[in-house]
Scaffold this active site. Structure first.
Site, PDB file in Angstrom:
ATOM      1  CB  SER A 217      31.852  -0.784  31.680  1.00  0.00           C
ATOM      2  OG  SER A 217      33.114  -1.161  31.185  1.00  0.00           O
TER       3      SER A 217
ATOM      4  CG  HIS B 172      27.655  -0.311  32.504  1.00  0.00           C
ATOM      5  ND1 HIS B 172      27.962   0.203  33.796  1.00  0.00           N
ATOM      6  CD2 HIS B 172      28.644  -1.253  32.406  1.00  0.00           C
ATOM      7  CE1 HIS B 172      28.864  -0.492  34.489  1.00  0.00           C
ATOM      8  NE2 HIS B 172      29.287  -1.164  33.579  1.00  0.00           N
TER       9      HIS B 172
ATOM     10  CE  LYS C 186      27.994  -3.648  35.462  1.00  0.00           C
ATOM     11  NZ  LYS C 186      28.190  -4.999  35.564  1.00  0.00           N
TER      12      LYS C 186
END
Length: 392
Positions: free
Chosen positions: A180, A208, A239
């Site tokens: 990340s 991610h 996300k």
């Protein structure tokens, strides 16, 4: 009230060092631009990779579900808080991730904590990449398992750890899929080969990578063609998916075990209807609107090339996460402030989030950004970097 003087002293030290930061409240929805203190700026700090936080289909799904089922569920999943939509979401996630089953937790953070603390005991050992996310580190701390940390994406270091831990019942290798803070991708094919060679299990946190890598955004496991060879996949719904929550995708055996032993799952109220249905709609959008991911990668290549051309050090980044390294903590925050002066919101990241001496401004482009906005951002990086002597 007395008692917190030692905490205030530490805060005062942070202020003197220039590392104390206040929260930055946004006055608008997430987008390629946001309003802060009444001023519109280009957003480069959000994890909203595909712009799904404000996608019309997700908005409508949340509204419809809230109207029909209410604002909340009123219970934990194991008592009275499981709605049919929760099980539908988990079936959809399992199909999407190409696993037998999945289970939704309240966040990606609690998913890592819940999985690791539930399945490991003193008979086991966990082998973790040194730059894994804080949620993995905290999850490991909750176990009584043996611990080995291997050098970042270093397969020789990993193999040494595997050779030295053959006396444990279970060896679990844990890695981020995409790291990340650095934006690089774990070398999963090599990790899988080593795991199979030494009869170890693998857990990948794809927070991610969801919505970013793999077919329709399925993540790093699918990206490398490793479906069926990774034991545990963890991801977030907050996300690239654009909503809220975390999930684990694995075998039916593991999921049934976590329903009985995963403490964050057992002791937290279930997701509200609006959140649950918006997550389901997000998966449909990933399947039906692949152009979003294509635009994300077009923007990523454009912006990354621009930063490198300006002379910035972007490290090992291979993804839309592109750090701009400056080293000094105070300089990183000053750089962020200078960028804001020029109309770009890009947060500085410093210790303890990253190691001392590796402070950076972390940027994330999204599918929503236009080329014009990204060029404006690059112009701001050029001005700010020259003002502070970071680039020539």
């Amino acid at each position: 009230m007395k008692g917190f003087e030692y905490l205030q002293a530490e805060l005062d030290d942070m202020k003197k060092a220039g590392t104390f930061r206040k929260l930055v409240p946004l006055q608008t929805a997430q987008g390629s631009k946001v309003t802060i203190d009444g001023r519109e700026v280009i957003q480069l700090s959000s994890n909203n990779y595909l712009g799904l936080t404000s996608h019309p289909r997700l908005r409508q799904a949340a509204i419809d579900a809230s109207r029909k089922f209410g604002a909340g569920t009123g219970s934990v999943r194991t008592i009275a808080g499981t709605l049919t939509m929760h099980e539908q979401l988990e079936k959809k996630l399992a199909t999407f991730k190409r696993t037998e089953a999945s289970l939704v937790f309240q966040s990606g953070f609690t998913t890592n904590q819940g999985v690791l603390s539930a399945i490991l005991s003193a008979e086991d050992v966990v082998i973790s990449d040194e730059l894994n996310h804080a949620s993995i580190i905290d999850g490991i701390r909750l176990t009584k398992a043996g611990r080995r940390v291997y050098k970042h994406v270093d397969m020789k270091s990993l193999e040494t750890a595997l050779k030295e831990t053959g006396n444990y019942r279970t060896r679990l290798i844990v890695t981020d899929g995409v790291f990340s803070m650095d934006g690089n991708i774990a070398p999963l094919p090599e990790i899988v080969d080593l795991a199979e060679k030494y009869d170890a299990l693998i857990m990948v946190d794809d927070a991610h990578a969801s919505g970013v890598l793999g077919k329709n955004g399925r993540g790093t496991v699918n990206h490398f063609g490793l479906d069926g060879r990774v034991h545990i996949q963890v991801g977030t719904l907050s996300k690239g998916i654009g909503v809220l929550g975390g999930y684990v995708a694995s075998t039916r055996t593991l999921i049934d075990y976590l329903i009985h032993k995963g403490r964050p799952f057992l002791f937290s109220t279930s997701h509200p209807p609006g959140v649950t249905m918006a997550c389901m709609e997000a998966i449909d959008v990933l399947l039906e609107e692949p152009g979003l991911i294509e635009r994300l990668w077009e923007n990523t290549k454009f912006f990354k090339k621009g930063l490198i051309t300006l002379g910035y050090n972007t490290g090992m980044s291979e993804t839309p996460i592109t750090p701009v390294f400056v080293g000094d903590e105070a300089l990183a925050h000053g750089f962020s402030d200078k960028l804001m002066e020029y109309g770009v919101f890009a947060q500085g990241i410093a210790f303890p989030t990253v190691a001392k001496g590796s402070a950076r401004v972390r940027t994330i482009v999204t599918a929503q950004h236009s080329k014009q906005e990204l060029q404006q951002a690059l112009d701001a990086f050029e001005k700010a970097g020259k003002d502070l002597g970071i680039i020539g």
